[in-house]
Write a protein that holds these residues in place. Structure first.
Motif, PDB file in Angstrom:
ATOM      1  N   ALA A  31       0.804  -1.225   0.000  1.00 11.40           N
ATOM      2  CA  ALA A  31       0.000   0.000   0.000  1.00 11.40           C
ATOM      3  C   ALA A  31       0.837   1.276   0.000  1.00 11.40           C
ATOM      4  O   ALA A  31       0.622   2.161   0.815  1.00 11.40           O
ATOM      5  CB  ALA A  31      -0.965  -0.015   1.189  1.00 11.40           C
ATOM      6  N   THR A  34      -1.165   4.543   0.042  1.00  9.89           N
ATOM      7  CA  THR A  34      -1.736   4.867   1.351  1.00  9.89           C
ATOM      8  C   THR A  34      -0.665   5.439   2.264  1.00  9.89           C
ATOM      9  O   THR A  34      -0.898   6.439   2.960  1.00  9.89           O
ATOM     10  CB  THR A  34      -2.386   3.614   1.978  1.00  9.89           C
ATOM     11  OG1 THR A  34      -3.439   3.180   1.109  1.00  9.89           O
ATOM     12  CG2 THR A  34      -2.939   3.909   3.363  1.00  9.89           C
ATOM     13  N   THR A  37       0.066   8.957   1.204  1.00  9.75           N
ATOM     14  CA  THR A  37      -0.961   9.883   1.679  1.00  9.75           C
ATOM     15  C   THR A  37      -0.786  10.154   3.166  1.00  9.75           C
ATOM     16  O   THR A  37      -0.909  11.297   3.622  1.00  9.75           O
ATOM     17  CB  THR A  37      -2.372   9.338   1.376  1.00  9.75           C
ATOM     18  OG1 THR A  37      -2.452   9.011  -0.016  1.00  9.75           O
ATOM     19  CG2 THR A  37      -3.439  10.359   1.715  1.00  9.75           C
ATOM     20  N   LEU A  38      -0.480   9.117   3.935  1.00  6.49           N
ATOM     21  CA  LEU A  38      -0.224   9.306   5.377  1.00  6.49           C
ATOM     22  C   LEU A  38       0.939  10.266   5.607  1.00  6.49           C
ATOM     23  O   LEU A  38       0.887  11.107   6.506  1.00  6.49           O
ATOM     24  CB  LEU A  38       0.081   7.966   6.054  1.00  6.49           C
ATOM     25  CG  LEU A  38      -1.103   7.108   6.430  1.00  6.49           C
ATOM     26  CD1 LEU A  38      -0.635   5.737   6.910  1.00  6.49           C
ATOM     27  CD2 LEU A  38      -1.941   7.788   7.507  1.00  6.49           C
ATOM     28  N   GLU A  89       0.146  11.570  -4.622  1.00  6.48           N
ATOM     29  CA  GLU A  89      -0.716  11.408  -3.444  1.00  6.48           C
ATOM     30  C   GLU A  89      -0.572  12.593  -2.496  1.00  6.48           C
ATOM     31  O   GLU A  89      -1.553  13.047  -1.907  1.00  6.48           O
ATOM     32  CB  GLU A  89      -0.405  10.109  -2.699  1.00  6.48           C
ATOM     33  CG  GLU A  89      -1.158   8.894  -3.205  1.00  6.48           C
ATOM     34  CD  GLU A  89      -0.602   8.289  -4.466  1.00  6.48           C
ATOM     35  OE1 GLU A  89       0.523   8.651  -4.875  1.00  6.48           O
ATOM     36  OE2 GLU A  89      -1.298   7.444  -5.070  1.00  6.48           O
ATOM     37  N   TYR A  93      -3.847  14.846  -1.737  1.00  9.59           N
ATOM     38  CA  TYR A  93      -4.363  15.007  -0.375  1.00  9.59           C
ATOM     39  C   TYR A  93      -4.425  16.484   0.012  1.00  9.59           C
ATOM     40  O   TYR A  93      -5.409  16.931   0.613  1.00  9.59           O
ATOM     41  CB  TYR A  93      -3.516  14.221   0.630  1.00  9.59           C
ATOM     42  CG  TYR A  93      -4.021  14.394   2.046  1.00  9.59           C
ATOM     43  CD1 TYR A  93      -5.199  13.779   2.460  1.00  9.59           C
ATOM     44  CD2 TYR A  93      -3.343  15.197   2.948  1.00  9.59           C
ATOM     45  CE1 TYR A  93      -5.684  13.962   3.747  1.00  9.59           C
ATOM     46  CE2 TYR A  93      -3.822  15.390   4.241  1.00  9.59           C
ATOM     47  CZ  TYR A  93      -4.995  14.763   4.635  1.00  9.59           C
ATOM     48  OH  TYR A  93      -5.480  14.962   5.900  1.00  9.59           O
ATOM     49  N   PHE A 122      -8.667  12.187   4.376  1.00  8.50           N
ATOM     50  CA  PHE A 122      -7.812  11.049   4.027  1.00  8.50           C
ATOM     51  C   PHE A 122      -8.662   9.941   3.387  1.00  8.50           C
ATOM     52  O   PHE A 122      -8.320   9.426   2.327  1.00  8.50           O
ATOM     53  CB  PHE A 122      -7.095  10.533   5.282  1.00  8.50           C
ATOM     54  CG  PHE A 122      -6.222   9.349   5.031  1.00  8.50           C
ATOM     55  CD1 PHE A 122      -4.900   9.513   4.669  1.00  8.50           C
ATOM     56  CD2 PHE A 122      -6.714   8.056   5.159  1.00  8.50           C
ATOM     57  CE1 PHE A 122      -4.082   8.412   4.434  1.00  8.50           C
ATOM     58  CE2 PHE A 122      -5.909   6.950   4.920  1.00  8.50           C
ATOM     59  CZ  PHE A 122      -4.594   7.136   4.556  1.00  8.50           C
ATOM     60  N   ALA A 123      -9.765   9.595   4.041  1.00 10.26           N
ATOM     61  CA  ALA A 123     -10.623   8.510   3.550  1.00 10.26           C
ATOM     62  C   ALA A 123     -11.225   8.851   2.181  1.00 10.26           C
ATOM     63  O   ALA A 123     -11.257   7.995   1.284  1.00 10.26           O
ATOM     64  CB  ALA A 123     -11.726   8.214   4.562  1.00 10.26           C
ATOM     65  N   ARG A 126      -8.429   8.671  -0.529  1.00 12.71           N
ATOM     66  CA  ARG A 126      -8.065   7.285  -0.840  1.00 12.71           C
ATOM     67  C   ARG A 126      -9.198   6.605  -1.621  1.00 12.71           C
ATOM     68  O   ARG A 126      -8.944   5.825  -2.540  1.00 12.71           O
ATOM     69  CB  ARG A 126      -7.731   6.491   0.434  1.00 12.71           C
ATOM     70  CG  ARG A 126      -6.465   6.941   1.140  1.00 12.71           C
ATOM     71  CD  ARG A 126      -5.228   7.040   0.245  1.00 12.71           C
ATOM     72  NE  ARG A 126      -4.899   5.771  -0.368  1.00 12.71           N
ATOM     73  CZ  ARG A 126      -4.334   5.642  -1.566  1.00 12.71           C
ATOM     74  NH1 ARG A 126      -4.005   6.705  -2.270  1.00 12.71           N
ATOM     75  NH2 ARG A 126      -4.071   4.452  -2.042  1.00 12.71           N
ATOM     76  N   ASP A 129      -8.949   7.901  -5.161  1.00  3.39           N
ATOM     77  CA  ASP A 129      -7.687   7.494  -5.771  1.00  3.39           C
ATOM     78  C   ASP A 129      -7.670   6.002  -6.092  1.00  3.39           C
ATOM     79  O   ASP A 129      -7.143   5.592  -7.116  1.00  3.39           O
ATOM     80  CB  ASP A 129      -6.513   7.858  -4.847  1.00  3.39           C
ATOM     81  CG  ASP A 129      -5.163   7.663  -5.498  1.00  3.39           C
ATOM     82  OD1 ASP A 129      -5.057   7.813  -6.732  1.00  3.39           O
ATOM     83  OD2 ASP A 129      -4.206   7.353  -4.777  1.00  3.39           O
ATOM     84  N   VAL A 130      -8.269   5.198  -5.236  1.00  2.00           N
ATOM     85  CA  VAL A 130      -8.265   3.746  -5.438  1.00  2.00           C
ATOM     86  C   VAL A 130      -9.342   3.322  -6.437  1.00  2.00           C
ATOM     87  O   VAL A 130      -9.074   2.561  -7.365  1.00  2.00           O
ATOM     88  CB  VAL A 130      -8.435   3.004  -4.094  1.00  2.00           C
ATOM     89  CG1 VAL A 130      -8.658   1.519  -4.304  1.00  2.00           C
ATOM     90  CG2 VAL A 130      -7.215   3.233  -3.201  1.00  2.00           C
TER      91      VAL A 130
END
Length: 172
Positions: A31, A34, A37-38, A89, A93, A122-123, A126, A129-130
């Protein structure tokens, strides 16, 4: 899963490559998007201290720089849009989080940002993006080079920002 053999040509000593892989966050074995993004979240907290005009200027500069970072790095790696490249990402974000700054224009510190909006942003990012709903999926397939790597995440960020704006407006 990230294949270490695909990292040939990547030189972390090159600042362009280092930025493109999200300062190492894109090298996560699973990931990487992810994790990228974090890694953008703490930088958002720093950027949130800017006035809205400066924040938007940073978005423009980081997007344009990203076209170059991603192009140079993917060319060096010999792989278009390698999973380790996560600068897109970061920018996506940061675009997502723009409504937070519109709703909270007088932030005195980053502690004034409701954490729930950081998580919801964030959610949402993602999610877009996914899943890549149209036109994000079309852009991902049809547009190439550094611009192509960036544009689908920029659009995902815009969609997520609209969603975040509506959620804050009606439930915030």
């Amino acid at each position: 899963m990230l294949n270490r053999d695909d990292l040939k040509g990547l030189k972390l000593s090159n600042p362009i490559h280092l930025a493109a892989v999200g300062f190492g966050s894109g090298l996560a074995p699973k990931a990487p998007g992810t994790f990228g993004t974090l890694a953008a979240v703490p930088l958002f907290y720093l950027l949130a201290m800017l006035n809205i005009e400066s924040y938007i200027a940073v978005l423009v500069v980081t997007s344009v720089a990203g076209f170059w970072f991603c192009h140079v790095t993917s060319a060096a790696m010999g792989v278009h849009d390698h999973k380790a490249i996560v600068w897109d990402e970061f920018v996506g974000y940061w675009i997502t989080m723009l409504p937070v700054l519109l709703f909270y224009p007088d932030l005195k510190s980053t502690m004034d940002i409701p954490f729930i909006w950081v998580v919801v942003g964030f959610a949402l990012f993602r999610f877009f993006d996914v899943l890549k709903p149209f036109p994000i999926s079309w852009l991902d397939r049809k547009v190439h080079g550094g611009f192509g790597i960036m544009i689908d995440d920029i659009v995902a960020g815009v969609f997520a920002a609209i969603g975040l704006f509506l959620i804050i407006q009606y439930w915030g």
